[in-house]
Design an enzyme around this catalytic site. Structure first.
Site, mmCIF file in Angstrom:
data_model
loop_
_atom_site.group_PDB
_atom_site.id
_atom_site.type_symbol
_atom_site.label_atom_id
_atom_site.label_comp_id
_atom_site.label_asym_id
_atom_site.label_seq_id
_atom_site.Cartn_x
_atom_site.Cartn_y
_atom_site.Cartn_z
ATOM 1 C CG ASP A 171 -1.951 1.112 1.127
ATOM 2 O OD1 ASP A 171 -2.464 1.542 2.163
ATOM 3 O OD2 ASP A 171 -2.229 1.577 -0.001
ATOM 4 C CB SER A 172 0.437 4.441 -1.721
ATOM 5 O OG SER A 172 -0.862 4.727 -1.192
ATOM 6 N N GLY A 173 0.675 4.033 1.611
ATOM 7 C CA GLY A 173 0.857 4.820 2.824
ATOM 8 C C GLY A 173 -0.186 5.911 2.949
ATOM 9 N N GLY A 174 -0.993 6.092 1.907
ATOM 10 C CA GLY A 174 -2.008 7.141 1.931
ATOM 11 C C GLY A 174 -2.940 6.983 3.123
ATOM 12 C CG PHE A 175 -5.616 3.563 5.445
ATOM 13 C CD1 PHE A 175 -5.179 2.743 6.478
ATOM 14 C CD2 PHE A 175 -6.942 3.932 5.403
ATOM 15 C CE1 PHE A 175 -6.067 2.295 7.449
ATOM 16 C CE2 PHE A 175 -7.842 3.487 6.370
ATOM 17 C CZ PHE A 175 -7.399 2.665 7.390
ATOM 18 C CD GLN A 222 -9.575 7.643 -2.013
ATOM 19 O OE1 GLN A 222 -10.706 7.631 -1.491
ATOM 20 N NE2 GLN A 222 -8.573 6.925 -1.511
ATOM 21 C CB CYS A 241 -10.100 -27.407 13.538
ATOM 22 S SG CYS A 241 -10.718 -25.722 13.718
ATOM 23 C CB CYS A 250 -6.979 -25.224 10.191
ATOM 24 S SG CYS A 250 -7.521 -24.929 11.890
ATOM 25 C CG HIS A 279 -9.765 -21.491 12.975
ATOM 26 N ND1 HIS A 279 -10.346 -22.611 12.428
ATOM 27 C CD2 HIS A 279 -10.755 -20.562 13.082
ATOM 28 C CE1 HIS A 279 -11.637 -22.381 12.229
ATOM 29 N NE2 HIS A 279 -11.914 -21.151 12.621
ATOM 30 C CB CYS A 306 -12.109 -26.243 10.495
ATOM 31 S SG CYS A 306 -10.670 -25.261 10.017
ATOM 32 C CG ASP A 363 -6.292 -4.968 2.418
ATOM 33 O OD1 ASP A 363 -6.820 -4.123 1.675
ATOM 34 O OD2 ASP A 363 -5.964 -4.730 3.613
HETATM 35 C C1 LIG Z 1 -1.922 -2.497 4.589
HETATM 36 C C2 LIG Z 1 -3.233 -1.776 4.405
HETATM 37 C C3 LIG Z 1 -3.776 -1.894 3.032
HETATM 38 S S1 LIG Z 1 -5.297 -1.217 2.684
HETATM 39 C C4 LIG Z 1 -5.281 0.328 3.521
HETATM 40 C C5 LIG Z 1 -6.501 1.135 3.135
HETATM 41 C C6 LIG Z 1 -7.706 0.805 3.709
HETATM 42 C C7 LIG Z 1 -8.860 1.541 3.391
HETATM 43 N N1 LIG Z 1 -10.051 1.209 3.989
HETATM 44 C C8 LIG Z 1 -8.816 2.605 2.485
HETATM 45 C C9 LIG Z 1 -7.582 2.947 1.884
HETATM 46 C C10 LIG Z 1 -7.453 4.043 0.958
HETATM 47 O O1 LIG Z 1 -8.429 4.754 0.620
HETATM 48 N N2 LIG Z 1 -6.227 4.297 0.438
HETATM 49 C C11 LIG Z 1 -5.143 3.560 0.774
HETATM 50 N N3 LIG Z 1 -3.937 3.871 0.217
HETATM 51 N N4 LIG Z 1 -5.205 2.520 1.635
HETATM 52 C C12 LIG Z 1 -6.408 2.206 2.202
HETATM 53 ZN ZN LIG Z 2 -9.773 -24.573 11.979
#
Ligand SMILES: CCCSCc1cc(N)cc2c(=O)[nH]c(N)nc12
Ligand SMILES: [Zn+2]
Length: 371
Positions: free
Chosen positions: A92-96, A188, A308, A305, A334, A303, A265
């Protein structure tokens, strides 16, 4: 050449079965990507995560640039070698994180200045530096630098922020050089259909190999998230992967796939495991409840795993109450197995043309009270 191939399209929904080719192997979609923010899937080794079936995980530009540093990771062979992960990595770019973790930050047209949540040191991130960091890390998929807007925001704020995210995306695209790394854009525009549509139009004109939907899973009601998907997804290119960032719970994965999302994710499987919440086909349960103190059964009988196959709820509850380190590993194993197996079942159902029936059974199995 388009690295994403669509293998099947559901007739009753927007669900797709696909395959994304990366420099570290193919990724079958729809896919759930475990989050490894600090170059580890917490409490699990890379061979355990790979043995569970994960073929792509997440890393984080913000965290890794602060500690241990992108240059250091590059000197040590890049992120894959550093953490001994054989599969694909999306960073991820770090924006969040800049907007959710960093203290004291100022945002301007050129980028963001912030104080590290680790030691208070001042840092600056720009679209260009964000790309440089991800190229040093050597991830297979990099994300454009964006502003993740909170919920709710005014339309005026969402508009100005979205337009800046589009300008930053262009700068990221111009700065990106690695041929072995895909660069995804992030859509966005808050909860405003016209802003989201304008953002999709501007980003698709730049022709990225994949598109994420950002600023969801930021506290908005589920129906708002689903409404935004109904607006955004049909406007995205059919032949490119769609990534819903930060999502989500099992039902969110089912509903996201139904609406045409290919990649997800979320920290939920591992974070909730550390808090004692485990997932089953009948819903989630809190292992610390006294009702499990004498329960000889596994978390879920069906399950397969290791947790379990080997341990009872009573034993897992004992470990959790005693804060024994082993329980965090066992519950994480799990939960991650549950999420990855759920996605494998979804992929099979979409491929067979039976996703509508799968979705019906998914909800039918869930019980109201805790399982
Ligand atoms: C390791 C985390 C990955 S996802 C992080 C994330 C989570 C959510 N919910 C929104 C955004 C977003 O709008 N922009 C960016 N760069 N990341 C977001
Ligand atoms: Zn399990």
């Amino acid at each position: 050449m388009n690295p994403f191939e669509i293998l099947a399209v559901d007739s009753k929904s927007r669900a797709r079965r696909g395959r994304l080719l990366t420099s570290h192997g193919p990724v079958e979609t729809p896919v759930f990507m475990p989050v490894g923010t600090q170059a580890t899937i917490k409490a699990l080794s890379p061979d355990e995560v790979h043995a569970l079936g994960a073929r792509i995980i997440l890393g984080n530009t913000y965290h890794l640039s602060l500690r241990p540093g992108a240059q250091r990771i590059a000197r040590l062979g890049g992120l894959h070698a550093f953490m001994a992960w054989p599969g694909a990595i999306l960073t991820d770019s770090g924006g969040f994180q800049v907007f959710s973790l960093a203290t004291i930050r100022t945002i301007d047209e050129d980028g963001v200045t912030f104080q590290s949540h680790i030691d208070g040191s001042r840092h600056r991130i720009t679209p260009e530096s964000c790309i440089e960091i991800q190229e040093l890390l050597g991830s297979d998929i990099a994300m454009c630098f964006d502003e993740c807007t909170p919920y709710p925001v005014t339309r005026d704020y969402a508009k100005a922020s979205m337009e800046r995210t589009v300008r930053w995306a262009r700068r990221c695209r111009n700065a990106h050089t690695r041929e072995d790394q895909l660069l995804f854009a992030i859509v966005q525009g808050g909860v405003f259909p016209d802003l989201r549509r304008a953002c999709v139009e501007a980003l698709t004109a730049m022709d990225f190999p994949g598109y994420a939907v950002g600023s969801l899973a930021v506290g908005e009601p589920k129906e708002v998230m689903l409404d935004v998907l109904e607006t955004v997804v049909p406007d995205l290119p059919h032949d490119k992967p769609r990534y819903l960032m930060g999502v989500g719970m099992p039902e969110d994965l089912v509903e996201g796939v139904w609406r045409g999302i290919d990649m997800f994710d979320c920290v939920v499987p591992t974070r909730n495991a550390r808090n004692g919440m485990v997932f089953t086909s009948r819903g989630a349960l809190q292992i610390k409840h006294s009702r499990y103190a004498d329960d000889p059964e596994p978390i879920e009988a069906a399950c397969t795993c290791y947790t379990c196959r080997t341990f009872s709820r009573a034993y897992l509850r004992h470990l959790f109450m005693a804060k024994e380190l082993l329980v965090y590993r066992l519950l994480s194993l799990h939960n991650l197995h549950y999420f990855l197996t759920l996605m494998e079942s979804i992929r099979d159902a979409v491929m067979r043309g039976s996703f509508e029936e799968f979705r019906r059974q998914f909800y039918a199995r869930r019980c109201v009270e805790e399982p």
